[in-house]
Design a protein around this motif. Structure first.
Motif, PDB file in Angstrom:
ATOM      1  N   LEU A 182       0.836  -1.204   0.000  1.00  0.00           N
ATOM      2  CA  LEU A 182       0.000   0.000   0.000  1.00  0.00           C
ATOM      3  C   LEU A 182       0.867   1.248   0.000  1.00  0.00           C
ATOM      4  O   LEU A 182       0.542   2.254  -0.648  1.00  0.00           O
ATOM      5  N   GLU A 183       1.990   1.180   0.705  1.00  0.00           N
ATOM      6  CA  GLU A 183       2.927   2.310   0.735  1.00  0.00           C
ATOM      7  C   GLU A 183       3.525   2.559  -0.654  1.00  0.00           C
ATOM      8  O   GLU A 183       3.693   3.717  -1.065  1.00  0.00           O
ATOM      9  N   VAL A 184       3.834   1.493  -1.371  1.00  0.00           N
ATOM     10  CA  VAL A 184       4.359   1.631  -2.727  1.00  0.00           C
ATOM     11  C   VAL A 184       3.329   2.328  -3.619  1.00  0.00           C
ATOM     12  O   VAL A 184       3.666   3.208  -4.420  1.00  0.00           O
ATOM     13  N   ALA A 185       2.057   1.923  -3.477  1.00  0.00           N
ATOM     14  CA  ALA A 185       0.986   2.541  -4.268  1.00  0.00           C
ATOM     15  C   ALA A 185       0.856   4.020  -3.928  1.00  0.00           C
ATOM     16  O   ALA A 185       0.693   4.868  -4.818  1.00  0.00           O
ATOM     17  N   TYR A 186       0.935   4.346  -2.636  1.00  0.00           N
ATOM     18  CA  TYR A 186       0.859   5.747  -2.201  1.00  0.00           C
ATOM     19  C   TYR A 186       2.034   6.541  -2.767  1.00  0.00           C
ATOM     20  O   TYR A 186       1.871   7.670  -3.244  1.00  0.00           O
ATOM     21  N   ARG A 187       3.228   5.959  -2.719  1.00  0.00           N
ATOM     22  CA  ARG A 187       4.419   6.649  -3.214  1.00  0.00           C
ATOM     23  C   ARG A 187       4.333   6.929  -4.711  1.00  0.00           C
ATOM     24  O   ARG A 187       4.866   7.932  -5.197  1.00  0.00           O
ATOM     25  N   SER A 188       3.687   6.045  -5.465  1.00  0.00           N
ATOM     26  CA  SER A 188       3.557   6.290  -6.904  1.00  0.00           C
ATOM     27  C   SER A 188       2.709   7.534  -7.155  1.00  0.00           C
ATOM     28  O   SER A 188       3.013   8.335  -8.054  1.00  0.00           O
ATOM     29  N   PHE A 268      -0.204   3.986   9.443  1.00  0.00           N
ATOM     30  CA  PHE A 268      -1.162   5.065   9.695  1.00  0.00           C
ATOM     31  C   PHE A 268      -0.586   6.059  10.710  1.00  0.00           C
ATOM     32  O   PHE A 268      -0.695   7.275  10.530  1.00  0.00           O
ATOM     33  N   LYS A 269       0.066   5.537  11.731  1.00  0.00           N
ATOM     34  CA  LYS A 269       0.684   6.399  12.754  1.00  0.00           C
ATOM     35  C   LYS A 269       1.796   7.252  12.141  1.00  0.00           C
ATOM     36  O   LYS A 269       1.885   8.454  12.393  1.00  0.00           O
ATOM     37  N   GLN A 270       2.629   6.625  11.315  1.00  0.00           N
ATOM     38  CA  GLN A 270       3.730   7.349  10.678  1.00  0.00           C
ATOM     39  C   GLN A 270       3.212   8.436   9.743  1.00  0.00           C
ATOM     40  O   GLN A 270       3.673   9.576   9.765  1.00  0.00           O
ATOM     41  N   GLN A 271       2.225   8.087   8.914  1.00  0.00           N
ATOM     42  CA  GLN A 271       1.692   9.055   7.962  1.00  0.00           C
ATOM     43  C   GLN A 271       0.949  10.191   8.665  1.00  0.00           C
ATOM     44  O   GLN A 271       0.971  11.331   8.187  1.00  0.00           O
ATOM     45  N   LEU A 309      -5.090  19.168   1.829  1.00  0.00           N
ATOM     46  CA  LEU A 309      -4.699  18.794   3.184  1.00  0.00           C
ATOM     47  C   LEU A 309      -5.805  19.034   4.210  1.00  0.00           C
ATOM     48  O   LEU A 309      -6.037  18.192   5.087  1.00  0.00           O
ATOM     49  N   ASN A 310      -6.475  20.163   4.120  1.00  0.00           N
ATOM     50  CA  ASN A 310      -7.341  20.575   5.222  1.00  0.00           C
ATOM     51  C   ASN A 310      -8.822  20.734   4.895  1.00  0.00           C
ATOM     52  O   ASN A 310      -9.623  20.907   5.813  1.00  0.00           O
ATOM     53  N   VAL A 311      -9.182  20.706   3.632  1.00  0.00           N
ATOM     54  CA  VAL A 311     -10.586  20.931   3.280  1.00  0.00           C
ATOM     55  C   VAL A 311     -11.226  19.702   2.642  1.00  0.00           C
ATOM     56  O   VAL A 311     -12.238  19.187   3.121  1.00  0.00           O
ATOM     57  N   LEU A 312     -10.632  19.222   1.566  1.00  0.00           N
ATOM     58  CA  LEU A 312     -11.252  18.144   0.798  1.00  0.00           C
ATOM     59  C   LEU A 312     -11.451  16.837   1.571  1.00  0.00           C
ATOM     60  O   LEU A 312     -12.452  16.147   1.340  1.00  0.00           O
ATOM     61  N   PRO A 313     -10.556  16.455   2.496  1.00  0.00           N
ATOM     62  CA  PRO A 313     -10.838  15.238   3.270  1.00  0.00           C
ATOM     63  C   PRO A 313     -12.159  15.332   4.039  1.00  0.00           C
ATOM     64  O   PRO A 313     -12.906  14.340   4.139  1.00  0.00           O
ATOM     65  N   PHE A 314     -12.471  16.522   4.554  1.00  0.00           N
ATOM     66  CA  PHE A 314     -13.723  16.689   5.291  1.00  0.00           C
ATOM     67  C   PHE A 314     -14.915  16.787   4.342  1.00  0.00           C
ATOM     68  O   PHE A 314     -16.025  16.376   4.692  1.00  0.00           O
ATOM     69  N   VAL A 315     -14.678  17.305   3.143  1.00  0.00           N
ATOM     70  CA  VAL A 315     -15.733  17.309   2.123  1.00  0.00           C
ATOM     71  C   VAL A 315     -16.090  15.870   1.773  1.00  0.00           C
ATOM     72  O   VAL A 315     -17.276  15.514   1.664  1.00  0.00           O
ATOM     73  N   ILE A 357      -7.618   6.621  -0.359  1.00  0.00           N
ATOM     74  CA  ILE A 357      -8.652   6.722   0.677  1.00  0.00           C
ATOM     75  C   ILE A 357      -8.023   6.700   2.062  1.00  0.00           C
ATOM     76  O   ILE A 357      -8.423   7.455   2.965  1.00  0.00           O
ATOM     77  N   LYS A 358      -7.009   5.860   2.234  1.00  0.00           N
ATOM     78  CA  LYS A 358      -6.304   5.817   3.522  1.00  0.00           C
ATOM     79  C   LYS A 358      -5.694   7.187   3.830  1.00  0.00           C
ATOM     80  O   LYS A 358      -5.750   7.668   4.969  1.00  0.00           O
ATOM     81  N   THR A 359      -5.140   7.831   2.802  1.00  0.00           N
ATOM     82  CA  THR A 359      -4.537   9.154   2.986  1.00  0.00           C
ATOM     83  C   THR A 359      -5.571  10.177   3.443  1.00  0.00           C
ATOM     84  O   THR A 359      -5.270  11.047   4.271  1.00  0.00           O
ATOM     85  N   GLN A 360      -6.788  10.093   2.915  1.00  0.00           N
ATOM     86  CA  GLN A 360      -7.841  11.028   3.327  1.00  0.00           C
ATOM     87  C   GLN A 360      -8.158  10.856   4.817  1.00  0.00           C
ATOM     88  O   GLN A 360      -8.345  11.836   5.544  1.00  0.00           O
ATOM     89  N   LEU A 361      -8.192   9.610   5.266  1.00  0.00           N
ATOM     90  CA  LEU A 361      -8.432   9.345   6.695  1.00  0.00           C
ATOM     91  C   LEU A 361      -7.276   9.879   7.538  1.00  0.00           C
ATOM     92  O   LEU A 361      -7.480  10.456   8.610  1.00  0.00           O
ATOM     93  N   VAL A 362      -6.050   9.677   7.043  1.00  0.00           N
ATOM     94  CA  VAL A 362      -4.859  10.180   7.735  1.00  0.00           C
ATOM     95  C   VAL A 362      -4.938  11.694   7.895  1.00  0.00           C
ATOM     96  O   VAL A 362      -4.664  12.242   8.968  1.00  0.00           O
ATOM     97  N   LEU A 363      -5.328  12.394   6.839  1.00  0.00           N
ATOM     98  CA  LEU A 363      -5.389  13.854   6.878  1.00  0.00           C
ATOM     99  C   LEU A 363      -6.447  14.365   7.841  1.00  0.00           C
ATOM    100  O   LEU A 363      -6.244  15.375   8.521  1.00  0.00           O
ATOM    101  N   ILE A 364      -7.574  13.662   7.925  1.00  0.00           N
ATOM    102  CA  ILE A 364      -8.616  14.045   8.884  1.00  0.00           C
ATOM    103  C   ILE A 364      -8.094  13.910  10.305  1.00  0.00           C
ATOM    104  O   ILE A 364      -8.218  14.825  11.135  1.00  0.00           O
ATOM    105  N   VAL A 365      -7.459  12.764  10.591  1.00  0.00           N
ATOM    106  CA  VAL A 365      -6.921  12.524  11.938  1.00  0.00           C
ATOM    107  C   VAL A 365      -5.812  13.512  12.255  1.00  0.00           C
ATOM    108  O   VAL A 365      -5.740  14.058  13.367  1.00  0.00           O
ATOM    109  N   ALA A 366      -4.928  13.774  11.285  1.00  0.00           N
ATOM    110  CA  ALA A 366      -3.816  14.706  11.512  1.00  0.00           C
ATOM    111  C   ALA A 366      -4.322  16.110  11.810  1.00  0.00           C
ATOM    112  O   ALA A 366      -3.790  16.800  12.695  1.00  0.00           O
TER     113      ALA A 366
END
Length: 387
Positions: A182-188, A268-271, A309-315, A357-366
């Protein structure tokens, strides 16, 4: 009536979310194609400048020997680079081990001992004071540069218009489970964005673990009082470079290797920590947003990332909640059910969408963690990335 309102809100939010990314994707693809049509040959350095590599450490004894081995194979003149380790009061003998390995390494090594753990940025600030190089690199004890990486990055800086260079991460345990894949996919996705933004102007985010910058840029960053306890100094390089009239370039041929967290929970913790520091970086340079003085970086790239980073994840969160509530209150709404089914199928079939999708969850939590005052300077190291 309530169901209709929920449906309108849900589809409007989803349409805004998808519409923005389709627009930005099209913009990125257009610039990448234009860049490939106008690619010029890379310049060659005749008399390479001196480079200082800053390496903050805290209880890194298990990886320090491998780090020395990696430094010794770099294709760069030995008399043209120095290594500055900054130890934050390690309790596992890291500083003693560095001193021992330095004696027989053939490298120019300095050790700055802070006595206590003060956080990443203060380690960089104190380490910078002991550097003498014209070019500054900041990296981690656990990261391993490709032998050509340092030379490639410094070579790019032979162009007087370029103030900083960043490279590409390679995941060494890419086939060891779902999380590294999953990290490889995110990095691409991440690397595609940096390549495109490098073509548009400068990449918003850089890999601090593999970056090189002119000394003057770092000198200004370490003097900023608002960065001593917030953000990540090395990842602010692209902002400072643009402020000083330079551009940052992404050089994918300059690579480094690093282990990915082995579990989704660790990843998830690292991101989340990295996302929180990235947001702090952006807020520290918020005056650049929509500022024509900084060209496309200020007018396009920074506003786009503020949204991402700060708007679209909540949208997306509101849209998803609206769709779920619509189905809950009106289970016979086949249009909504079909739409959800198509989206879920697409996610199930695409690892890149799963990573997105995982990144969107990460951004909401962050974002929420930042609002609660989370610590971003002293972070828990993941054992699976240092084994």
């Amino acid at each position: 009536m309530m169901i209709q309102i929920l449906e309108i809100v849900a589809f409007t939010c989803v349409a805004i979310f998808i519409g923005f990314y389709l627009f930005y994707l099209a913009l990125c693809i257009g610039y990448i194609r234009a860049k490939h049509r106008n690619t010029s040959a890379r310049s060659i350095i005749g008399n390479p400048p001196k480079v200082s590599i800053i390496i903050p450490t805290y209880n890194e004894a298990p990886v320090v020997p491998r780090k020395f081995e990696n430094l010794q194979v770099l294709y760069y003149p030995r008399d043209k680079f120095e290594v500055v380790f900054v130890d934050g009061g390690s309790t596992d003998g890291t500083a003693d081990l560095i001193e021992k390995l330095a004696k027989d390494s053939g490298l120019s090594v300095k050790i700055v001992q802070q006595g206590a753990r003060k956080g990443f940025n203060k380690a960089v600030i104190e380490g910078f004071a002991s550097t003498t190089g014209e070019i500054i690199c900041i990296t981690g004890a656990e990261t391993e540069y490709d032998p050509e990486a340092l030379r490639i990055m410094v070579d790019k800086l032979n162009d007087p218009k370029i103030g900083a260079v960043t490279g590409k991460q390679k995941i060494t345990n890419a086939e060891e489970g779902y999380s590294p894949k999953l990290e490889v996919a995110y990095r691409s996705l991440y690397d595609f964005l940096r390549e495109a933004e490098s073509s548009i102007d400068s990449p918003f985010d850089i890999k601090g673990e593999i970056s090189a910058a002119r000394r003057g840029l770092l000198a200004k960053l370490v003097e900023k009082p608002n960065l001593s306890q917030k953000g990540c100094i090395d990842c602010c390089i692209s902002f400072q470079a643009r402020m000083d009239g330079y551009k940052t370039v992404y050089a994918p041929e300059a690579t480094y290797s690093e282990l990915s967290p082995k579990t989704v929970k660790e990843s998830f913790k690292q991101q989340t920590r990295r996302a929180a520091t990235l947001m702090e970086n952006m807020f520290a340079f918020r005056d650049m947003i929509l500022n024509r003085k900084y060209g496309a970086f200020g007018m396009v790239i920074m506003p786009a990332h503020l949204l991402m980073l700060n708007v679209l994840p909540f949208v997306l969160l509101i849209g998803s909640a609206g769709l779920a509530l619509t189905v809950a209150f009106a289970p016979s709404n086949y249009i909504v059910l079909a739409f959800i089914g198509v989206i879920l199928l697409a996610i199930a079939l695409s690892r890149q969408l799963q990573a997105f999708i995982k990144t969107q969850l990460v951004l909401i939590v962050a974002t929420l963690k930042l609002l609660m005052g989370t610590e971003t300077q002293k972070f828990e190291k993941l054992s699976s990335t240092r084994s």
